[in-house]
Design a protein around this motif. Structure first.
Motif, PDB file in Angstrom:
ATOM      1  N   UNK A  86      -8.157 113.756  47.537  1.00  0.00           N
ATOM      2  CA  UNK A  86      -9.176 112.747  47.872  1.00  0.00           C
ATOM      3  C   UNK A  86      -8.498 111.456  48.328  1.00  0.00           C
ATOM      4  N   UNK A  87      -7.469 111.049  47.594  1.00  0.00           N
ATOM      5  CA  UNK A  87      -6.732 109.838  47.953  1.00  0.00           C
ATOM      6  C   UNK A  87      -6.025 109.977  49.288  1.00  0.00           C
ATOM      7  N   UNK A  88      -5.490 111.171  49.551  1.00  0.00           N
ATOM      8  CA  UNK A  88      -4.827 111.438  50.831  1.00  0.00           C
ATOM      9  C   UNK A  88      -5.787 111.184  51.985  1.00  0.00           C
ATOM     10  N   UNK A  89      -6.986 111.776  51.928  1.00  0.00           N
ATOM     11  CA  UNK A  89      -7.964 111.595  53.009  1.00  0.00           C
ATOM     12  C   UNK A  89      -8.413 110.140  53.116  1.00  0.00           C
ATOM     13  N   UNK A  90      -8.583 109.483  51.966  1.00  0.00           N
ATOM     14  CA  UNK A  90      -9.034 108.086  51.961  1.00  0.00           C
ATOM     15  C   UNK A  90      -8.014 107.171  52.630  1.00  0.00           C
ATOM     16  N   UNK A  91      -6.727 107.406  52.359  1.00  0.00           N
ATOM     17  CA  UNK A  91      -5.676 106.531  52.889  1.00  0.00           C
ATOM     18  C   UNK A  91      -5.294 106.872  54.326  1.00  0.00           C
ATOM     19  N   UNK A  92      -5.386 108.153  54.692  1.00  0.00           N
ATOM     20  CA  UNK A  92      -4.931 108.598  56.013  1.00  0.00           C
ATOM     21  C   UNK A  92      -5.991 108.504  57.101  1.00  0.00           C
ATOM     22  N   UNK A  93      -7.212 108.142  56.724  1.00  0.00           N
ATOM     23  CA  UNK A  93      -8.281 108.030  57.714  1.00  0.00           C
ATOM     24  C   UNK A  93      -8.894 106.643  57.591  1.00  0.00           C
ATOM     25  N   UNK A 107     -13.986  99.914  49.094  1.00  0.00           N
ATOM     26  CA  UNK A 107     -13.071  99.220  50.005  1.00  0.00           C
ATOM     27  C   UNK A 107     -11.648  99.723  49.771  1.00  0.00           C
ATOM     28  N   UNK A 108     -11.132 100.462  50.726  1.00  0.00           N
ATOM     29  CA  UNK A 108      -9.785 101.031  50.595  1.00  0.00           C
ATOM     30  C   UNK A 108      -8.729 100.204  51.345  1.00  0.00           C
ATOM     31  N   UNK A 147       0.167 100.330  50.805  1.00  0.00           N
ATOM     32  CA  UNK A 147       0.764 101.663  50.906  1.00  0.00           C
ATOM     33  C   UNK A 147       0.721 102.370  49.547  1.00  0.00           C
ATOM     34  N   UNK A 148      -0.455 102.309  48.929  1.00  0.00           N
ATOM     35  CA  UNK A 148      -0.670 102.935  47.614  1.00  0.00           C
ATOM     36  C   UNK A 148      -0.484 104.439  47.724  1.00  0.00           C
ATOM     37  N   UNK A 149      -0.207 105.061  46.596  1.00  0.00           N
ATOM     38  CA  UNK A 149      -0.045 106.518  46.582  1.00  0.00           C
ATOM     39  C   UNK A 149      -1.422 107.181  46.624  1.00  0.00           C
ATOM     40  N   UNK A 158      -6.969 108.099  44.538  1.00  0.00           N
ATOM     41  CA  UNK A 158      -7.894 109.025  43.872  1.00  0.00           C
ATOM     42  C   UNK A 158      -8.421 108.424  42.581  1.00  0.00           C
ATOM     43  N   UNK A 159      -7.553 107.733  41.847  1.00  0.00           N
ATOM     44  CA  UNK A 159      -7.980 107.119  40.583  1.00  0.00           C
ATOM     45  C   UNK A 159      -9.076 106.079  40.824  1.00  0.00           C
TER      46      UNK A 159
END
Length: 193
Positions: free
Chosen positions: A128-135, A163-164, A171-173, A178-179
């Motif tokens: 979930x975090x991957x998609x949130x940060x990469x898009x 708000x991401x 550059x959060x992990x 996800x947290x």
């Protein structure tokens, strides 16, 4: 009328009398552009319940095994779902998910990766975090508040987009992102239970 709209109508007619659903927060759901919809997972009926209550069509990432079941596999595919291999990094699923978001569609995820046995919110996986940060998609938390008992009201709550931007700048992990998402889902559950 496309297959998704047809199936949504059929599912609504079948499920709504058995599981009356109260929907809160439709106004928070972006009308355009990519949306990452992150929902808690308490029952096998969660995907159809989200499918009939979300204001836009949702493409769910679903466990690969479903696509191998005769008839069901074909139906799931036609409902815009796509397979993910569980328990490993599935690059193809990540690529498909990012492409959907980039194309302005809604990607539905259950960040816990599996159903909760007791209804409590589990730990979210890094996807979930991957998609949130990469898009640049809006990240919308969603809470399904049960239990699933015939003729008892279910509540589906769509929260305000998270708000991401600051996490992207830091550059959060993926785990940290996800947290944040899981905390937003938990707040919705606590507030509306």
């Amino acid at each position: 009328m496309n297959f998704y709209s047809f199936a949504r109508g059929v599912v609504k007619v079948v499920l709504s009398p058995i599981y009356p659903v109260k929907v809160i927060g439709h106004e928070h759901f972006p009308k355009t552009d990519g949306v990452l919809l992150c929902t808690n997972h308490i029952d096998n009926l969660d995907p159809p319940i989200v499918g009939i209550t979300a204001p836009r069509p949702v493409s769910f990432m679903a466990k690969e095994e479903l696509f191998n079941v005769p008839i069901l596999g074909n139906v799931v595919k036609r409902l815009k779902a796509f397979p993910v291999k569980r328990g490993m990094s599935d690059r193809e699923a990540l690529r498909v998910g990012l492409k959907l978001l980039k194309n302005g569609e809604v990607l539905g995820l259950f960040p816990e990766g599996t159903r909760s046995k007791d209804g409590s919110l589990g730990k979210g996986l890094a996807g979930a975090g991957f998609f949130a940060l990469r898009s640049n998609a809006a990240v919308v938390p969603c809470a399904i508040i049960g239990p699933y008992k015939p003729f008892k009201r279910l509540t589906v709550v769509y929260g305000k987009p998270i708000d991401m931007d600051s996490l992207r700048e830091q550059k959060a992990s993926a785990e940290d992102a996800t947290e944040v998402i899981m905390n937003s889902i938990k707040e919705l559950i606590d507030h509306h239970s």
